[in-house]
Design a protein around this motif. Structure first.
Motif, PDB file in Angstrom:
ATOM      1  N   GLU A 331      -3.235 -54.899  64.638  1.00  0.00           N
ATOM      2  CA  GLU A 331      -2.898 -56.030  63.779  1.00  0.00           C
ATOM      3  C   GLU A 331      -1.908 -55.650  62.690  1.00  0.00           C
ATOM      4  N   ARG A 332      -1.765 -54.360  62.401  1.00  0.00           N
ATOM      5  CA  ARG A 332      -0.863 -53.919  61.341  1.00  0.00           C
ATOM      6  C   ARG A 332       0.454 -53.388  61.885  1.00  0.00           C
ATOM      7  N   PHE A 333       0.755 -53.696  63.116  1.00  0.00           N
ATOM      8  CA  PHE A 333       2.005 -53.222  63.700  1.00  0.00           C
ATOM      9  C   PHE A 333       3.208 -53.812  62.971  1.00  0.00           C
ATOM     10  N   ASN A 334       3.138 -55.088  62.633  1.00  0.00           N
ATOM     11  CA  ASN A 334       4.260 -55.714  61.930  1.00  0.00           C
ATOM     12  C   ASN A 334       4.518 -55.065  60.581  1.00  0.00           C
ATOM     13  N   LEU A 335       3.475 -54.523  59.954  1.00  0.00           N
ATOM     14  CA  LEU A 335       3.665 -53.820  58.686  1.00  0.00           C
ATOM     15  C   LEU A 335       4.492 -52.554  58.893  1.00  0.00           C
ATOM     16  N   VAL A 336       4.233 -51.836  59.987  1.00  0.00           N
ATOM     17  CA  VAL A 336       5.014 -50.633  60.285  1.00  0.00           C
ATOM     18  C   VAL A 336       6.463 -50.995  60.580  1.00  0.00           C
ATOM     19  N   ILE A 337       6.679 -52.003  61.398  1.00  0.00           N
ATOM     20  CA  ILE A 337       8.037 -52.433  61.716  1.00  0.00           C
ATOM     21  C   ILE A 337       8.764 -52.869  60.451  1.00  0.00           C
ATOM     22  N   GLY A 338       8.076 -53.623  59.591  1.00  0.00           N
ATOM     23  CA  GLY A 338       8.705 -54.059  58.351  1.00  0.00           C
ATOM     24  C   GLY A 338       9.068 -52.893  57.447  1.00  0.00           C
ATOM     25  N   GLY A 339       8.189 -51.885  57.377  1.00  0.00           N
ATOM     26  CA  GLY A 339       8.490 -50.716  56.551  1.00  0.00           C
ATOM     27  C   GLY A 339       9.688 -49.938  57.073  1.00  0.00           C
ATOM     28  N   VAL A 340       9.741 -49.718  58.384  1.00  0.00           N
ATOM     29  CA  VAL A 340      10.889 -49.020  58.968  1.00  0.00           C
ATOM     30  C   VAL A 340      12.169 -49.826  58.781  1.00  0.00           C
ATOM     31  N   PHE A 341      12.065 -51.134  58.941  1.00  0.00           N
ATOM     32  CA  PHE A 341      13.222 -51.999  58.768  1.00  0.00           C
ATOM     33  C   PHE A 341      13.755 -51.926  57.338  1.00  0.00           C
ATOM     34  N   LEU A 342      12.873 -52.010  56.358  1.00  0.00           N
ATOM     35  CA  LEU A 342      13.307 -51.947  54.960  1.00  0.00           C
ATOM     36  C   LEU A 342      13.913 -50.591  54.625  1.00  0.00           C
ATOM     37  N   ALA A 343      13.310 -49.520  55.132  1.00  0.00           N
ATOM     38  CA  ALA A 343      13.830 -48.179  54.830  1.00  0.00           C
ATOM     39  C   ALA A 343      15.241 -48.005  55.389  1.00  0.00           C
ATOM     40  N   ILE A 344      15.470 -48.446  56.613  1.00  0.00           N
ATOM     41  CA  ILE A 344      16.791 -48.277  57.212  1.00  0.00           C
ATOM     42  C   ILE A 344      17.815 -49.158  56.509  1.00  0.00           C
ATOM     43  N   VAL A 345      17.445 -50.384  56.175  1.00  0.00           N
ATOM     44  CA  VAL A 345      18.389 -51.276  55.515  1.00  0.00           C
ATOM     45  C   VAL A 345      18.745 -50.755  54.126  1.00  0.00           C
ATOM     46  N   LEU A 346      17.780 -50.186  53.417  1.00  0.00           N
ATOM     47  CA  LEU A 346      18.057 -49.685  52.077  1.00  0.00           C
ATOM     48  C   LEU A 346      18.975 -48.465  52.102  1.00  0.00           C
TER      49      LEU A 346
END
Length: 377
Positions: A331-346
């Protein structure tokens, strides 16, 4: 005979005609050889755009299914190629046309549902039972026409308005297939969408399906690389940078943008056919809001300005989706994807490829500096 006429006759007899001039020698060097010139031009273009790293990557992709397990070949590699092909359509639109569309997964879903309705599925009362060689081209045509209509509706807006229009179209299609039972079988969807058996090969087996997805992904990648270097692609990039100036130069901005949507829709439609065969079903969950966002995340992760970035982002996404459940809850997979997405974009607005280019530029030695000077801060 008079003396004058006699002299004229004698003069005519004594006149010797000049010898004919020899025909100019034909030189093979002066004869234009159009096929040879075209072949040399193609070879020079291949040498310019295909380097050793391309050959190494292609060789690795060809060898991968023979050294990896069937699970990795089908669940990871083949799925990444299919999702990367759909994300490639968004990369082409956004990176080279400046149009961010959230309806690319919708176009892929239209192709998958069209294949299920026209071909065979578990719902015999809905599917028409066409053979695959007739159902697949019509499904691609229907999805491409739908993409063209979506482009015709959205190209007259820019920025956030384009995103909202395409998102609204995607959500509308999701509720259409969710609530319609006579044509799309509602929330259950259409199942048993198996690829055909051609030449005695079952194309849904891990090895054949991987090479099928690889062939179409490679074709889509080479098509985009070729299109962006044609006059149409160059004009599209000019429209992306300054549409007002391109319009003043005589280019039809709306027509170029709609054509870009049609081309991107054809690429996404091929991905939708492969996705339907990969999952063996088409359901509303395949075209839900989460997947509309996931395609955008995949494209941004790899890098919007590079066609290969779509496949790199898809590989990272599938790896996280497959193995993240071993570390955290599903259920927390989207949290991992969101964290990786934010890190790469930043750290890199151009995705993973931009981050790699940044690291290479920092680690590359500067010309004119000695080894001792490079070590100094």
């Amino acid at each position: 005979m008079s003396a004058a006429r006699w002299r004229r006759a004698m003069n005519a007899r004594g006149t010797v005609a000049p010898p004919p001039r020899p025909a100019p020698a034909v030189s093979l060097r002066t004869v234009p050889s159009q096929p040879i010139d075209n072949a040399r031009r193609w070879i020079d273009a291949l040498r310019e755009h295909i380097g050793p790293h391309h050959i190494v990557v292609l060789a690795g992709l060809l060898v991968l299914p023979f050294v990896a397990s069937p699970f990795f070949t089908f669940q990871v590699a083949a799925q990444a190629l299919v999702l990367g092909l759909i994300a490639l359509s968004l990369t082409f639109l956004a990176g080279y046309g400046g149009m961010v569309s959230l309806a690319q997964m919708t176009v892929a879903g239209i192709a998958g549902y069209a294949l299920a309705v026209l071909g065979t599925s578990s719902s015999a009362e809905i599917s028409l039972g066409w053979p695959w060689w007739a159902a697949v081209p019509f499904a691609l045509l229907i999805a491409t026409i739908a993409a063209t209509l979506i482009g015709w509706l959205s190209v007259r807006t820019e920025g956030i308005y384009t995103i909202m229009i395409t998102l609204a179209i995607g959500v509308a299609f999701y509720y259409l297939v969710l609530q319609n039972y006579s044509l799309f079988n509602g929330f259950q969807g259409l199942r048993e969408l198996k690829p055909p058996t051609v030449f005695g090969i079952t194309w849904r087996d891990p090895l054949p399906f991987y090479f099928l997805a690889l062939a179409w992904s490679l074709g889509g990648y080479l098509l985009v690389r070729w299109i962006v270097r044609t006059p149409f692609g160059i004009a599209l990039q000019g429209i992306r940078d300054n549409p007002r100036r391109m319009r003043a130069l005589g280019f039809h901005v709306v027509a170029h943008r709609v054509a870009a949507y049609a081309l991107a829709g054809a690429i996404a439609a091929v991905g939708g056919i492969l996705l339907a065969w990969y999952n063996a079903l088409m359901s509303p969950g395949s075209v839900g809001t989460s997947w509309l966002i996931n395609i955008l995340v995949i494209a941004v992760l790899g890098g919007m300005r590079h066609p290969i970035g779509a496949f790199l982002g898809a590989l990272v996404f599938v790896l996280l989706q497959t193995f993240a459940i071993d570390l955290i809850d599903r259920e927390r997979f989207n949290l991992v994807i969101g964290g990786v997405f934010l890190a790469i974009v930043l750290f890199s607005p151009d995705g993973l490829l931009g981050l790699w280019a940044m690291l290479r530029s920092r680690l590359a030695p500067r010309p004119g500096l000695t080894s001792n000077q490079r070590r100094q801060p």
